[in-house]
Write a protein that holds these residues in place. Structure first.
Motif, mmCIF file in Angstrom:
data_model
loop_
_atom_site.group_PDB
_atom_site.id
_atom_site.type_symbol
_atom_site.label_atom_id
_atom_site.label_comp_id
_atom_site.label_asym_id
_atom_site.label_seq_id
_atom_site.Cartn_x
_atom_site.Cartn_y
_atom_site.Cartn_z
ATOM 1 N N THR A 33 -0.134 11.672 13.799
ATOM 2 C CA THR A 33 0.824 12.924 13.427
ATOM 3 C C THR A 33 1.643 12.816 12.374
ATOM 4 O O THR A 33 2.458 13.598 11.752
ATOM 5 C CB THR A 33 1.811 12.813 14.737
ATOM 6 N N LEU A 34 1.436 11.478 11.532
ATOM 7 C CA LEU A 34 1.825 11.290 10.132
ATOM 8 C C LEU A 34 1.490 12.472 9.131
ATOM 9 O O LEU A 34 0.207 12.705 9.281
ATOM 10 C CB LEU A 34 1.569 9.893 9.753
ATOM 11 N N LYS A 35 2.370 13.114 8.689
ATOM 12 C CA LYS A 35 2.019 14.071 7.620
ATOM 13 C C LYS A 35 2.800 13.769 6.337
ATOM 14 O O LYS A 35 3.989 13.784 6.310
ATOM 15 C CB LYS A 35 2.442 15.632 8.127
ATOM 16 N N ILE A 36 2.071 13.761 5.229
ATOM 17 C CA ILE A 36 2.518 13.497 3.807
ATOM 18 C C ILE A 36 2.305 14.857 3.226
ATOM 19 O O ILE A 36 0.919 15.023 2.835
ATOM 20 C CB ILE A 36 2.372 12.039 3.399
ATOM 21 N N LEU A 48 -0.084 20.023 -1.296
ATOM 22 C CA LEU A 48 -0.954 19.012 -1.469
ATOM 23 C C LEU A 48 -0.749 17.786 -0.438
ATOM 24 O O LEU A 48 0.284 17.580 -0.113
ATOM 25 C CB LEU A 48 -0.617 18.108 -2.895
ATOM 26 N N ILE A 49 -1.713 17.852 0.425
ATOM 27 C CA ILE A 49 -1.713 17.083 1.641
ATOM 28 C C ILE A 49 -2.535 15.920 1.692
ATOM 29 O O ILE A 49 -3.478 15.809 1.135
ATOM 30 C CB ILE A 49 -2.018 17.952 2.870
ATOM 31 N N TYR A 50 -1.970 14.688 2.059
ATOM 32 C CA TYR A 50 -2.280 13.308 2.208
ATOM 33 C C TYR A 50 -3.310 13.440 3.243
ATOM 34 O O TYR A 50 -3.071 13.644 4.318
ATOM 35 C CB TYR A 50 -1.486 12.559 2.340
ATOM 36 N N LYS A 51 -4.717 13.085 3.150
ATOM 37 C CA LYS A 51 -5.790 12.839 4.088
ATOM 38 C C LYS A 51 -5.342 11.281 4.392
ATOM 39 O O LYS A 51 -5.933 10.433 4.103
ATOM 40 C CB LYS A 51 -7.146 13.026 3.659
ATOM 41 N N LEU A 52 -5.127 11.102 5.715
ATOM 42 C CA LEU A 52 -4.759 9.905 6.353
ATOM 43 C C LEU A 52 -6.230 9.120 6.924
ATOM 44 O O LEU A 52 -7.081 9.748 7.236
ATOM 45 C CB LEU A 52 -3.953 10.142 7.819
ATOM 46 N N LYS A 53 -6.209 7.817 6.273
ATOM 47 C CA LYS A 53 -7.618 6.985 6.390
ATOM 48 C C LYS A 53 -7.549 6.659 8.077
ATOM 49 O O LYS A 53 -6.435 6.460 8.607
ATOM 50 C CB LYS A 53 -7.366 5.632 5.674
ATOM 51 N N PRO A 86 0.854 -1.042 0.007
ATOM 52 C CA PRO A 86 -0.007 -0.097 0.049
ATOM 53 C C PRO A 86 0.751 1.232 0.109
ATOM 54 O O PRO A 86 1.884 1.122 0.294
ATOM 55 C CB PRO A 86 -0.876 -0.045 1.191
ATOM 56 N N PHE A 87 0.492 2.226 -0.638
ATOM 57 C CA PHE A 87 0.911 3.720 -0.529
ATOM 58 C C PHE A 87 1.482 4.006 0.782
ATOM 59 O O PHE A 87 2.576 4.629 0.935
ATOM 60 C CB PHE A 87 0.243 4.840 -1.145
ATOM 61 N N ILE A 88 0.302 3.907 1.799
ATOM 62 C CA ILE A 88 0.712 4.060 3.245
ATOM 63 C C ILE A 88 0.807 2.899 3.801
ATOM 64 O O ILE A 88 -0.353 2.162 4.082
ATOM 65 C CB ILE A 88 -0.205 5.235 3.885
ATOM 66 N N ALA A 104 3.756 0.619 -5.476
ATOM 67 C CA ALA A 104 2.932 1.356 -4.336
ATOM 68 C C ALA A 104 1.377 1.241 -5.102
ATOM 69 O O ALA A 104 1.003 1.820 -5.959
ATOM 70 C CB ALA A 104 3.457 2.757 -4.169
ATOM 71 N N ILE A 105 0.689 0.519 -4.179
ATOM 72 C CA ILE A 105 -1.141 0.715 -4.427
ATOM 73 C C ILE A 105 -1.698 1.781 -3.857
ATOM 74 O O ILE A 105 -1.647 1.880 -2.715
ATOM 75 C CB ILE A 105 -1.602 -0.430 -3.754
ATOM 76 N N PHE A 106 -2.243 2.620 -4.812
ATOM 77 C CA PHE A 106 -2.985 3.639 -4.386
ATOM 78 C C PHE A 106 -4.469 3.188 -4.461
ATOM 79 O O PHE A 106 -4.805 2.875 -5.423
ATOM 80 C CB PHE A 106 -2.776 5.037 -5.373
ATOM 81 N N SER A 107 -5.203 3.217 -3.322
ATOM 82 C CA SER A 107 -6.527 2.686 -3.274
ATOM 83 C C SER A 107 -7.397 3.567 -2.645
ATOM 84 O O SER A 107 -7.360 3.616 -1.217
ATOM 85 C CB SER A 107 -6.510 1.516 -2.656
ATOM 86 N N LYS A 108 -7.901 4.703 -3.194
ATOM 87 C CA LYS A 108 -8.787 5.711 -2.675
ATOM 88 C C LYS A 108 -8.102 6.504 -1.871
ATOM 89 O O LYS A 108 -8.441 6.890 -0.716
ATOM 90 C CB LYS A 108 -10.274 5.235 -1.977
ATOM 91 N N GLU A 109 -6.855 6.993 -2.449
ATOM 92 C CA GLU A 109 -5.766 7.764 -1.442
ATOM 93 C C GLU A 109 -6.303 9.206 -1.921
ATOM 94 O O GLU A 109 -6.348 9.644 -3.026
ATOM 95 C CB GLU A 109 -4.680 7.372 -1.719
ATOM 96 N N VAL A 110 -6.536 9.936 -0.946
ATOM 97 C CA VAL A 110 -7.323 11.338 -0.989
ATOM 98 C C VAL A 110 -6.407 12.291 -0.480
ATOM 99 O O VAL A 110 -5.451 12.171 0.515
ATOM 100 C CB VAL A 110 -8.501 11.405 -0.292
ATOM 101 N N PHE A 111 -6.023 13.313 -1.567
ATOM 102 C CA PHE A 111 -5.335 14.542 -1.016
ATOM 103 C C PHE A 111 -6.010 15.673 -1.312
ATOM 104 O O PHE A 111 -7.032 15.660 -2.005
ATOM 105 C CB PHE A 111 -4.178 14.650 -2.176
ATOM 106 N N TYR A 112 -5.827 16.684 -0.509
ATOM 107 C CA TYR A 112 -6.454 17.873 -0.401
ATOM 108 C C TYR A 112 -5.220 19.171 -0.701
ATOM 109 O O TYR A 112 -3.990 19.176 -0.293
ATOM 110 C CB TYR A 112 -7.354 18.303 0.578
ATOM 111 N N MET A 113 -5.573 20.458 -1.132
ATOM 112 C CA MET A 113 -4.984 21.474 -1.333
ATOM 113 C C MET A 113 -4.944 22.350 -0.035
ATOM 114 O O MET A 113 -6.108 22.622 0.417
ATOM 115 C CB MET A 113 -5.361 22.299 -2.537
ATOM 116 N N LYS A 114 -3.838 22.766 0.319
ATOM 117 C CA LYS A 114 -3.906 23.658 1.433
ATOM 118 C C LYS A 114 -2.781 24.720 1.269
ATOM 119 O O LYS A 114 -1.475 24.525 1.017
ATOM 120 C CB LYS A 114 -3.589 23.278 2.946
ATOM 121 N N ASN A 115 -2.984 26.029 1.057
ATOM 122 C CA ASN A 115 -2.366 27.028 0.394
ATOM 123 C C ASN A 115 -1.485 26.390 -0.891
ATOM 124 O O ASN A 115 -2.413 26.041 -1.729
ATOM 125 C CB ASN A 115 -1.110 27.286 1.441
ATOM 126 N N ASP A 116 -0.227 26.203 -0.991
ATOM 127 C CA ASP A 116 0.465 25.843 -2.149
ATOM 128 C C ASP A 116 0.882 24.472 -2.090
ATOM 129 O O ASP A 116 1.710 23.892 -2.709
ATOM 130 C CB ASP A 116 1.397 26.621 -2.655
#
Length: 161
Positions: A148-151, A135-140, A91-93, A121-133
């Protein structure tokens, strides 16, 4: 008189209409990691044709992935497609609690023998959102990863020391 008033109203109506601009998708482009625990780097290239390509490289190996993306609200969701090359997959994460092992060895092609140190790396419904400039990963919620993990990815590469 009615024709003048009617013409005037139509003119005002037409002037008040704006052409809607076609907004370039804010997610399109190449995004580079901003932090990594071990020396390495990774990037995600999001293409206009709804495809993406991911690659990462570290001390002992790397990973690749490709697939399709779709917009969900104000976020982007990435899903891998299958590979016709032989790779071990994960998995990606992947957060593995201490003293727990990966349960099975999955490959892109059953019973193939990968001949390199690159994984898929398997991306399975991996969600990212924008904050300022960024691209932030939304941890499942079910990821077993600490909250505390930040990608985070950015359009510019980080400075390597």
């Amino acid at each position: 008189m009615r024709i003048r008033i009617f013409s005037f109203l139509i003119l005002i109506f037409l002037i008040s209409c704006k052409k809607s601009e076609v907004r370039v998708n804010k997610f399109i482009g190449t995004w580079h990691d901003t932090e990594y625990i071990v020396p390495g780097k990774s990037s995600i290239r999001i293409n206009t044709d709804s495809s993406f390509y991911y690659k990462s490289r570290g001390c002992q190996g790397g990973s690749v992935s490709n697939g399709k993306w779709k917009i969900i609200g104000d976020s982007i969701e990435l899903n891998s497609t299958t590979s016709d090359s032989c790779y071990k997959m994960f998995p990606f994460i992947l957060c593995i609690p201490f003293r727990e092992n990966i349960k099975k060895d999955v490959r892109t092609i059953p019973n193939c023998n990968p001949d390199n140190d690159t994984f898929f790396a398997i991306f399975s419904k991996e969600v990212f959102y924008m904050k300022n400039d960024s691209l932030i990963y939304k941890l499942k919620k079910n990821s077993k990863c600490p909250d505390t993990l930040k990608i985070v990815f950015a359009k510019t590469q980080k400075i390597r020391k």
